[in-house]
Design a protein around this motif. Structure first.
Motif, PDB file in Angstrom:
ATOM      1  N   CYS A 190      25.390  44.482 -24.388  1.00  0.00           N
ATOM      2  CA  CYS A 190      26.531  45.381 -24.588  1.00  0.00           C
ATOM      3  C   CYS A 190      26.096  46.842 -24.650  1.00  0.00           C
ATOM      4  CB  CYS A 190      27.273  45.010 -25.869  1.00  0.00           C
ATOM      5  SG  CYS A 190      28.122  43.420 -25.819  1.00  0.00           S
ATOM      6  N   VAL A 191      25.050  47.116 -25.421  1.00  0.00           N
ATOM      7  CA  VAL A 191      24.575  48.494 -25.557  1.00  0.00           C
ATOM      8  C   VAL A 191      24.100  49.027 -24.212  1.00  0.00           C
ATOM      9  CG1 VAL A 191      22.790  49.954 -26.585  1.00  0.00           C
ATOM     10  CG2 VAL A 191      24.026  48.319 -28.005  1.00  0.00           C
ATOM     11  N   ASP A 192      23.409  48.193 -23.447  1.00  0.00           N
ATOM     12  CA  ASP A 192      22.963  48.618 -22.114  1.00  0.00           C
ATOM     13  C   ASP A 192      24.154  48.967 -21.235  1.00  0.00           C
ATOM     14  OD1 ASP A 192      20.332  48.280 -22.817  1.00  0.00           O
ATOM     15  OD2 ASP A 192      20.103  46.329 -21.839  1.00  0.00           O
ATOM     16  N   LEU A 193      25.188  48.143 -21.292  1.00  0.00           N
ATOM     17  CA  LEU A 193      26.380  48.409 -20.496  1.00  0.00           C
ATOM     18  C   LEU A 193      27.035  49.714 -20.919  1.00  0.00           C
ATOM     19  CD1 LEU A 193      28.574  47.491 -18.452  1.00  0.00           C
ATOM     20  CD2 LEU A 193      29.690  46.335 -20.367  1.00  0.00           C
ATOM     21  N   LEU A 194      27.175  49.916 -22.220  1.00  0.00           N
ATOM     22  CA  LEU A 194      27.821  51.124 -22.715  1.00  0.00           C
ATOM     23  C   LEU A 194      26.998  52.373 -22.412  1.00  0.00           C
ATOM     24  CD1 LEU A 194      29.056  49.672 -26.105  1.00  0.00           C
ATOM     25  CD2 LEU A 194      30.475  50.270 -24.151  1.00  0.00           C
ATOM     26  N   ARG A 195      25.686  52.238 -22.482  1.00  0.00           N
ATOM     27  CA  ARG A 195      24.833  53.384 -22.138  1.00  0.00           C
ATOM     28  C   ARG A 195      24.994  53.743 -20.666  1.00  0.00           C
ATOM     29  NH1 ARG A 195      19.422  51.591 -25.498  1.00  0.00           N
ATOM     30  NH2 ARG A 195      19.893  52.740 -27.411  1.00  0.00           N
ATOM     31  N   ARG A 196      25.136  52.728 -19.835  1.00  0.00           N
ATOM     32  CA  ARG A 196      25.325  53.005 -18.408  1.00  0.00           C
ATOM     33  C   ARG A 196      26.632  53.743 -18.168  1.00  0.00           C
ATOM     34  NH1 ARG A 196      23.371  47.589 -17.767  1.00  0.00           N
ATOM     35  NH2 ARG A 196      25.480  46.825 -17.305  1.00  0.00           N
ATOM     36  N   GLU A 197      27.577  53.553 -19.063  1.00  0.00           N
ATOM     37  CA  GLU A 197      28.856  54.255 -18.926  1.00  0.00           C
ATOM     38  C   GLU A 197      28.792  55.672 -19.475  1.00  0.00           C
ATOM     39  OE1 GLU A 197      31.605  51.775 -20.949  1.00  0.00           O
ATOM     40  OE2 GLU A 197      31.755  50.320 -19.317  1.00  0.00           O
ATOM     41  N   GLY A 198      27.626  56.047 -20.003  1.00  0.00           N
ATOM     42  CA  GLY A 198      27.431  57.431 -20.441  1.00  0.00           C
ATOM     43  C   GLY A 198      28.005  57.755 -21.797  1.00  0.00           C
ATOM     44  N   LYS A 199      28.053  56.764 -22.691  1.00  0.00           N
ATOM     45  CA  LYS A 199      28.550  57.036 -24.031  1.00  0.00           C
ATOM     46  C   LYS A 199      27.599  57.970 -24.776  1.00  0.00           C
ATOM     47  CE  LYS A 199      32.214  54.426 -24.005  1.00  0.00           C
ATOM     48  NZ  LYS A 199      33.544  54.946 -24.187  1.00  0.00           N
ATOM     49  N   ARG A 200      28.168  58.860 -25.578  1.00  0.00           N
ATOM     50  CA  ARG A 200      27.371  59.798 -26.349  1.00  0.00           C
ATOM     51  C   ARG A 200      27.230  59.353 -27.785  1.00  0.00           C
ATOM     52  NH1 ARG A 200      30.157  65.462 -25.358  1.00  0.00           N
ATOM     53  NH2 ARG A 200      30.444  65.002 -27.541  1.00  0.00           N
ATOM     54  N   GLN A 201      26.155  59.761 -28.436  1.00  0.00           N
ATOM     55  CA  GLN A 201      25.919  59.418 -29.834  1.00  0.00           C
ATOM     56  C   GLN A 201      26.660  60.390 -30.755  1.00  0.00           C
ATOM     57  OE1 GLN A 201      21.806  59.089 -30.807  1.00  0.00           O
ATOM     58  NE2 GLN A 201      21.368  57.667 -29.155  1.00  0.00           N
ATOM     59  N   ALA A 202      26.856  59.963 -32.015  1.00  0.00           N
ATOM     60  CA  ALA A 202      27.480  60.813 -33.025  1.00  0.00           C
ATOM     61  C   ALA A 202      26.725  60.652 -34.332  1.00  0.00           C
ATOM     62  CB  ALA A 202      28.952  60.422 -33.205  1.00  0.00           C
ATOM     63  N   ALA A 203      26.895  61.615 -35.254  1.00  0.00           N
ATOM     64  CA  ALA A 203      26.188  61.544 -36.538  1.00  0.00           C
ATOM     65  C   ALA A 203      27.111  61.957 -37.675  1.00  0.00           C
ATOM     66  CB  ALA A 203      24.971  62.458 -36.511  1.00  0.00           C
ATOM     67  N   VAL A 204      27.365  61.005 -38.615  1.00  0.00           N
ATOM     68  CA  VAL A 204      28.231  61.238 -39.765  1.00  0.00           C
ATOM     69  C   VAL A 204      27.819  60.303 -40.897  1.00  0.00           C
ATOM     70  CG1 VAL A 204      30.259  62.164 -38.608  1.00  0.00           C
ATOM     71  CG2 VAL A 204      29.833  59.752 -38.576  1.00  0.00           C
ATOM     72  N   SER A 205      28.503  60.336 -42.107  1.00  0.00           N
ATOM     73  CA  SER A 205      28.096  59.441 -43.197  1.00  0.00           C
ATOM     74  C   SER A 205      29.265  59.022 -44.084  1.00  0.00           C
ATOM     75  CB  SER A 205      27.033  60.111 -44.046  1.00  0.00           C
ATOM     76  OG  SER A 205      27.506  60.449 -45.297  1.00  0.00           O
ATOM     77  N   LEU A 206      29.152  57.841 -44.697  1.00  0.00           N
ATOM     78  CA  LEU A 206      30.238  57.324 -45.542  1.00  0.00           C
ATOM     79  C   LEU A 206      29.718  56.222 -46.459  1.00  0.00           C
ATOM     80  CD1 LEU A 206      33.394  57.316 -45.999  1.00  0.00           C
ATOM     81  CD2 LEU A 206      33.451  55.418 -44.445  1.00  0.00           C
ATOM     82  N   ASP A 207      30.250  56.146 -47.692  1.00  0.00           N
ATOM     83  CA  ASP A 207      29.894  55.067 -48.605  1.00  0.00           C
ATOM     84  C   ASP A 207      30.498  53.759 -48.115  1.00  0.00           C
ATOM     85  OD1 ASP A 207      28.461  56.651 -50.274  1.00  0.00           O
ATOM     86  OD2 ASP A 207      30.092  56.995 -51.697  1.00  0.00           O
ATOM     87  N   ASP A 208      29.842  52.643 -48.459  1.00  0.00           N
ATOM     88  CA  ASP A 208      30.308  51.326 -48.045  1.00  0.00           C
ATOM     89  C   ASP A 208      31.774  51.076 -48.418  1.00  0.00           C
ATOM     90  OD1 ASP A 208      27.899  50.705 -46.989  1.00  0.00           O
ATOM     91  OD2 ASP A 208      27.476  49.009 -48.293  1.00  0.00           O
ATOM     92  N   GLU A 209      32.161  51.418 -49.652  1.00  0.00           N
ATOM     93  CA  GLU A 209      33.468  51.005 -50.122  1.00  0.00           C
ATOM     94  C   GLU A 209      34.588  51.902 -49.637  1.00  0.00           C
ATOM     95  OE1 GLU A 209      33.112  52.798 -54.575  1.00  0.00           O
ATOM     96  OE2 GLU A 209      31.741  51.265 -53.895  1.00  0.00           O
ATOM     97  N   ASP A 210      34.293  52.955 -48.913  1.00  0.00           N
ATOM     98  CA  ASP A 210      35.347  53.841 -48.419  1.00  0.00           C
ATOM     99  C   ASP A 210      36.119  53.228 -47.251  1.00  0.00           C
ATOM    100  OD1 ASP A 210      34.892  55.780 -50.241  1.00  0.00           O
ATOM    101  OD2 ASP A 210      33.613  56.988 -48.955  1.00  0.00           O
ATOM    102  N   LEU A 211      35.569  52.183 -46.644  1.00  0.00           N
ATOM    103  CA  LEU A 211      36.250  51.564 -45.517  1.00  0.00           C
ATOM    104  C   LEU A 211      35.985  50.074 -45.552  1.00  0.00           C
ATOM    105  CD1 LEU A 211      37.882  51.831 -42.907  1.00  0.00           C
ATOM    106  CD2 LEU A 211      35.722  52.059 -41.684  1.00  0.00           C
TER     107      LEU A 211
END
Length: 202
Positions: free
Chosen positions: A82-103
């Motif tokens: 799956c990751v290989d397929l998505l990378r081939r589609e040119g998906k970009r990375q993101a960087a953020v943070s959250l506590d476990d219980e917030d979602l």
């Protein structure tokens, strides 16, 4: 299904027994497809990557040493496809943070009213859309953690990452997903005490 029977099938499949491998496919095909459906953009890609995972498993059984469980190894093959397929589609990375219980992606198990059922279905659809919007690296860890209920160490084995990286990506992916739901009006922000505290579960 006992672990012993699965081990027998794995051992037989390693020796080239196609019937034994077909039993393993029947045992895991629904779970693998559920995983790829969460990670891929459409059903066709999900089916293709699930098929790739099982083909890779058949091709690679000779080198499977049993350091991890067969299911963990199979999830790793599916996630990589799956990751290989998505990378081939040119998906970009993101960087953020959250506590476990917030979602919490799990919806309550109680019997809902028709209105509650409609609201939950809408929320589930929004979560699915949010997962599809995530970069593949974050989508992978969230799907394995929230949907497949794998432990941190199991996700580490599946994705070939150290546990610290797994935790970091889960935290960042959750905040990205939470931001997506906030934008859609389907998630309420946590109280101020959660924003300043560090009380997330390990």
């Amino acid at each position: 299904m006992t672990g012993t029977q699965e081990e027998k099938w794995v051992a037989a499949a390693r020796e080239g027994d196609q019937g034994a491998f077909e039993e393993l496919v029947r045992l895991y095909e629904k779970r693998v497809l559920a995983l790829t459906q969460r990670m891929c953009k459409n059903p066709e890609d999900a089916a293709e990557t699930a098929q790739e995972a099982f083909f890779a498993a058949w091709q690679g059984l000779g080198s499977f040493r049993g350091d991890s469980s067969f299911s963990t190894w199979l999830y790793r093959l599916a996630s990589n496809a799956c990751v290989d397929l998505l990378r081939r589609e040119g998906k970009r990375q993101a960087a953020v943070s959250l506590d476990d219980e917030d979602l919490n992606l799990d919806l309550p198990a109680s019997v809902p009213s028709p209105q509650e059922e409609a609201e939950r279905r809408e929320l589930r659809e929004e979560i699915e859309a949010g997962l599809r919007a995530l970069p593949p690296e974050y989508r992978a860890v969230l799907v394995l953690r929230e949907m497949q209920q794998l432990r941190y160490d199991e996700i580490s084995q599946v994705l070939g990452l150290d546990v610290g990286t797994v935790k970091s990506r889960i935290s960042r992916g959750r905040k990205k997903l939470r931001a997506f739901l906030l934008e859609r009006g389907n998630f309420s922000p946590p109280p101020p005490s959660k924003e300043t505290g560090k009380g997330g579960r390990p």
